[in-house]
Enzyme design. Sequence first.
Site, short mmCIF file in Angstrom:
data_model
loop_
_atom_site.label_atom_id
_atom_site.label_comp_id
_atom_site.label_asym_id
_atom_site.label_seq_id
_atom_site.Cartn_x
_atom_site.Cartn_y
_atom_site.Cartn_z
N ARG A 19 1.12 -1.34 0.02
CA ARG A 19 0.09 0.20 0.12
C ARG A 19 0.98 1.10 -0.20
O ARG A 19 0.73 2.11 -0.58
CB ARG A 19 -0.75 0.05 1.13
N TYR A 39 -16.51 17.58 -14.09
CA TYR A 39 -17.13 15.71 -15.03
C TYR A 39 -18.77 15.87 -14.14
O TYR A 39 -17.71 15.79 -13.06
CB TYR A 39 -15.45 15.35 -14.29
N ASP A 41 -7.65 19.51 -13.78
CA ASP A 41 -8.18 17.94 -13.83
C ASP A 41 -7.28 18.10 -15.80
O ASP A 41 -8.89 19.09 -16.46
CB ASP A 41 -9.63 17.89 -14.26
N LYS A 55 -8.57 7.10 -19.48
CA LYS A 55 -8.52 8.28 -20.84
C LYS A 55 -7.88 7.78 -21.53
O LYS A 55 -7.46 6.62 -22.03
CB LYS A 55 -9.33 9.49 -20.21
C1 LIG Z 1 -13.53 9.69 -16.40
C2 LIG Z 1 -13.55 11.48 -15.89
C3 LIG Z 1 -12.84 11.68 -13.87
C4 LIG Z 1 -12.91 10.53 -13.63
O1 LIG Z 1 -12.32 9.27 -13.78
P1 LIG Z 1 -12.81 7.44 -13.75
O2 LIG Z 1 -11.03 7.03 -13.95
O3 LIG Z 1 -13.34 7.19 -14.37
O4 LIG Z 1 -12.56 7.73 -11.79
C5 LIG Z 1 -12.73 12.79 -14.08
N1 LIG Z 1 -12.66 13.50 -14.71
C6 LIG Z 1 -12.46 13.88 -15.80
C7 LIG Z 1 -12.39 14.91 -16.63
C8 LIG Z 1 -13.19 12.26 -16.41
O5 LIG Z 1 -13.13 12.17 -17.66
#
Ligand SMILES: *Cc1c(COP(=O)(O)O)cnc(C)c1O
Length: 389
Positions: free
Chosen positions: A44, A96, A168, A193
């Site tokens: 961890r 998001y 983000d 992504k």
């Molecule tokens: C998908 C996404 C998230 C969240 O990520 P997960 O891996 O699905 O938890 C946060 N911000 C943006 C812009 C996203 O597209």
Amino acid sequence: MSATKIIHAVPSDPLTGAISVPVYQTSTFIQEAPGVNKGFDYARSNNPTRKVLEDLVASLENGHGGFAFATGLAAIDAVLKQLSSGDEILAVDDIYGGAYRLFTHVYQKLGITVTYVDTTEIENVAKAVTSKTKLIWIESPTNPTLKVSDIQGIAQIAQSIGALLVVDNTFASPIAQKPLDLGADIVIHSGTKYIGGHSDLVAGLVITKTQELSERIKFIQNASGGVLGPWDCFLTIRGIETLDLRYRKQCENAMEVALYLAQHKAVAEVFYPGLKDHKNHEIAKRQQNGLFGGVVSFSLKKDDQESANQFVTATKYFKLAESLGGVKSLLCHPAQMTHASIPREKRLQAGIKDSLIRLSCGIEEVEDLVNDLKQAFEKVERAKELSFI
Ligand SMILES: *Cc1c(COP(=O)(O)O)cnc(C)c1O
């Protein structure tokens, strides 16, 4: 960081010469004496495969430290855990959906206030901050309406009030945009992504600018424990090796798709920062290295959910699924899928119309993607369900 540098920043294994990163599938590490170890004691707290990924993303974003979490939301959660009751967050209104749910339904209950503003106008940010604002949270471009905010300008406001700017950077990826270089303090990614890039894992990343922030996030990562497992770390590293190649191709495809949609008679609006009539096209061009991303959204002239449903079930290559950034093209209907947790009224305020459709362009041949959209429009038109007036 050039493609060459990215590829060669992935180390080979010093023990065996293995050219790819070994997966250290272990929970613990043998110690020579209590507290005497080879830098790892419990998985961890740290793991050698994870360490390679964390160092790699820190260098990709020009940061001090990188931290890998089980999902993007776990990464966001770790950043928010620095806050205390009474603190305020100022966040982009087109945030998001999952982040909105976490802010509103988990953190607000703990006494943290969240104010949503349209951060595409820097004056809105300047007006909305208070002496209690501890975090300014932006996405640029946003999901799904691809709004672009001036990171450098907002960083100056954050600095002047002693707040942290968190970006983000999921949509731009570190290939297009480096928020820490533009003055942000923390970058987060949904590694699910573009960074992972193959729709085969979920992952989250936090990258910090300073040692102090690294120590804080490291403490939270270990204390809360939402770490990414070694196998998914390996897959994420492998994804990063082709990130530059994939992202550039996706941007090229998205640009052509956006131009096609912009001239289509059934389309009301196209949202893509690469289009000259996009509100903050000039800012995007400057801060995104001339790369505008692989996501294009558009709304239909016939602005209702039913028309959108017909379209999203008529494509062949664009598969109907949540998520984005993978090699295979996807499409989704945010109002019923990714953004269903946001009340309709708030969604409309943020520009997410009932017929808004989000495309994530993959790395297929662009003619195939455009032809797929063309046949979907025709199919819908033939069904006479949609009137193209
Ligand atoms: C998908 C996404 C998230 C969240 O990520 P997960 O891996 O699905 O938890 C946060 N911000 C943006 C812009 C996203 O597209």
